[in-house]
Design a protein around this motif. Sequence first.
Motif, PDB file in Angstrom:
ATOM      1  N   MET A   1       0.837  -1.186   0.000  1.00  6.26           N
ATOM      2  CA  MET A   1       0.000   0.000   0.000  1.00  6.26           C
ATOM      3  C   MET A   1       0.872   1.235   0.000  1.00  6.26           C
ATOM      4  O   MET A   1       2.002   1.217   0.457  1.00  6.26           O
ATOM      5  CB  MET A   1      -0.880  -0.026   1.253  1.00  6.26           C
TER       6      MET A   1
ATOM      7  N   GLY B   1       0.524   3.071   4.714  1.00  6.94           N
ATOM      8  CA  GLY B   1       0.949   2.222   3.626  1.00  6.94           C
ATOM      9  C   GLY B   1       2.429   2.069   3.480  1.00  6.94           C
ATOM     10  O   GLY B   1       3.217   2.577   4.243  1.00  6.94           O
ATOM     11  N   GLY B   2       2.825   1.380   2.411  1.00  7.12           N
ATOM     12  CA  GLY B   2       4.213   1.066   2.180  1.00  7.12           C
ATOM     13  C   GLY B   2       4.751   1.760   0.951  1.00  7.12           C
ATOM     14  O   GLY B   2       4.022   2.365   0.179  1.00  7.12           O
TER      15      GLY B   2
ATOM     16  N   ALA C   1       5.576   0.504   6.372  1.00  7.71           N
ATOM     17  CA  ALA C   1       4.165   0.715   6.702  1.00  7.71           C
ATOM     18  C   ALA C   1       3.973   0.850   8.201  1.00  7.71           C
ATOM     19  O   ALA C   1       4.613   0.135   8.983  1.00  7.71           O
ATOM     20  CB  ALA C   1       3.318  -0.446   6.184  1.00  7.71           C
TER      21      ALA C   1
ATOM     22  N   SER D   1       1.221   0.292  11.290  1.00  5.51           N
ATOM     23  CA  SER D   1      -0.005  -0.448  11.563  1.00  5.51           C
ATOM     24  C   SER D   1      -1.133   0.575  11.726  1.00  5.51           C
ATOM     25  O   SER D   1      -0.877   1.765  11.944  1.00  5.51           O
ATOM     26  CB  SER D   1       0.144  -1.286  12.830  1.00  5.51           C
TER      27      SER D   1
ATOM     28  N   SER E   1       6.232  -3.940  -1.761  1.00 10.53           N
ATOM     29  CA  SER E   1       5.174  -3.291  -0.995  1.00 10.53           C
ATOM     30  C   SER E   1       4.852  -4.149   0.217  1.00 10.53           C
ATOM     31  O   SER E   1       5.031  -5.372   0.193  1.00 10.53           O
ATOM     32  CB  SER E   1       3.931  -3.117  -1.868  1.00 10.53           C
TER      33      SER E   1
ATOM     34  N   ILE F   1       2.030  -4.264   3.938  1.00  7.91           N
ATOM     35  CA  ILE F   1       0.924  -3.689   4.693  1.00  7.91           C
ATOM     36  C   ILE F   1       0.693  -4.530   5.937  1.00  7.91           C
ATOM     37  O   ILE F   1       0.919  -5.750   5.931  1.00  7.91           O
ATOM     38  CB  ILE F   1      -0.357  -3.617   3.817  1.00  7.91           C
TER      39      ILE F   1
ATOM     40  N   THR G   1      -2.064  -5.830   8.789  1.00  4.58           N
ATOM     41  CA  THR G   1      -3.502  -6.057   8.864  1.00  4.58           C
ATOM     42  C   THR G   1      -4.157  -5.146   9.906  1.00  4.58           C
ATOM     43  O   THR G   1      -3.506  -4.648  10.825  1.00  4.58           O
ATOM     44  CB  THR G   1      -3.804  -7.524   9.229  1.00  4.58           C
TER      45      THR G   1
ATOM     46  N   ASP H   1       2.027  -3.659  -5.835  1.00  3.83           N
ATOM     47  CA  ASP H   1       1.348  -3.131  -4.663  1.00  3.83           C
ATOM     48  C   ASP H   1       0.448  -4.202  -4.069  1.00  3.83           C
ATOM     49  O   ASP H   1       0.015  -5.137  -4.754  1.00  3.83           O
ATOM     50  CB  ASP H   1       0.522  -1.898  -5.022  1.00  3.83           C
TER      51      ASP H   1
ATOM     52  N   ALA I   1      -2.875  -4.482  -1.037  1.00  4.34           N
ATOM     53  CA  ALA I   1      -3.813  -3.733  -0.201  1.00  4.34           C
ATOM     54  C   ALA I   1      -4.740  -4.709   0.504  1.00  4.34           C
ATOM     55  O   ALA I   1      -4.868  -5.875   0.103  1.00  4.34           O
ATOM     56  CB  ALA I   1      -4.618  -2.747  -1.050  1.00  4.34           C
TER      57      ALA I   1
ATOM     58  N   LEU J   1      -5.659   1.179  -3.766  1.00  3.88           N
ATOM     59  CA  LEU J   1      -6.072   1.643  -2.451  1.00  3.88           C
ATOM     60  C   LEU J   1      -7.559   1.369  -2.259  1.00  3.88           C
ATOM     61  O   LEU J   1      -8.383   1.855  -3.041  1.00  3.88           O
ATOM     62  CB  LEU J   1      -5.801   3.150  -2.318  1.00  3.88           C
TER      63      LEU J   1
END
Length: 420
Positions: A1, A8-9, A80, A82, A120, A122, A124, A163, A165, A208
Amino acid sequence: MEGGGGGGGRRPGPRPALALRGALMAASGGSRLLAARYREPGDDSLFVYDCINAEKATLGNKGQDGKPTDKGSDDILAFAFSPSGDYFALTDDSKRLILFRTKPSWECVSIRSVSRRCTSLIITAAEDKILVADKSGDVYSYSVTEPQADGKLELGHLSLLLDVALSPDDRYVLTADRDEKIRVSLVKAPYNIVSYCLGHKEFVSRILVIPNYPDLLLSASGDSTLRLWEYKAGEEVYCCHLNSICGSETTKADQKYPVSKLTYCCQDGYVAILCDSIPTVYIFQLDATVQQLVYREQISLKHKGWDIAFEETGDLWILQECSEAPLQLYRQCDGQWKAVTDDKGLQKMSKYLQDNWAAFEGFVGAESHFSSLYKASFDNMAAYLQKKEERLQQQKKKRQDLQHGSNGQTKKMKTEESSL
């Protein structure tokens, strides 16, 4: 993300990047991470972490898959926060996944090896797993609650992933690849593909899920479009061609507008994008009722932007190629986005970046890393006609040579006959 999306990342370039979460701001340049509580006046502490000094992963010269790994540059490739901001994860060019706890103060929790260089990542919503997408097309999950545990292969593409997401309820994982595809899978059963979102003509650079409209997905691509999807059904509901908006910025007829950064603010539904190598931020607004993006404004920059991020209050931060003003802050006022200069958080973070500018200066003026992602195109007809013409010329020359040789032989024979 996307790093500019707050939680995000950042994908590889590797270029400097920015992320916000609550009172926390993180910025990376090369192998160095800078983080601070930029909205807390009494806290002037700066957390600095350099991956060059990170301990090597415990697998020696082998990755998690047991295969030998080549030594990387230690540059940060993706990171990223959290959702709560309690955790922060990054991956670097030396194939390490590094997990931090941010409260009450920043500390490194674990360093683990990953199989491939990552593009990338992300965390949770439950903050129990980190999903990491890599260059080989795989997504691995790593436990947050068991920070030393090895990763688990969750799903794979046949192409480079750009990516990853998640839906806000952690039910769906979405992956975007170089081959124009967006795949929607179930988190608990990733082999169960729910849908594909197909329509882009080039690599999908950013995806996204809209946090306050969780059935909608926003995507960006090397085909110079932004698209909205009802992703569970794989249905495109809106397409915005950036050429019609960004065209005034350049005189090149074949100019492409690959979106390098994408960020969204739940407050008023603003979307901001950066196009690769173009010193302009484009502002849109989501009209969820009719499922459209409405173009609002553009912010022209004196320097190229590296990253963008919305604050939860709606302020827009820009990380740019300028040692004197590495950060810019814009706020909406009377229907227009205007620069803010007297913000204490801006002054604090700008000073931190200026003091560490050595980590960023090597990326000033760097060439685009998107050009290598485009599909190679060949004009087969032109090549065919050229080769055909070359063959005709060769055949013509051969006939002329044969004819010349034949005439010479005839004259020789007549001369010999007359002498007899």
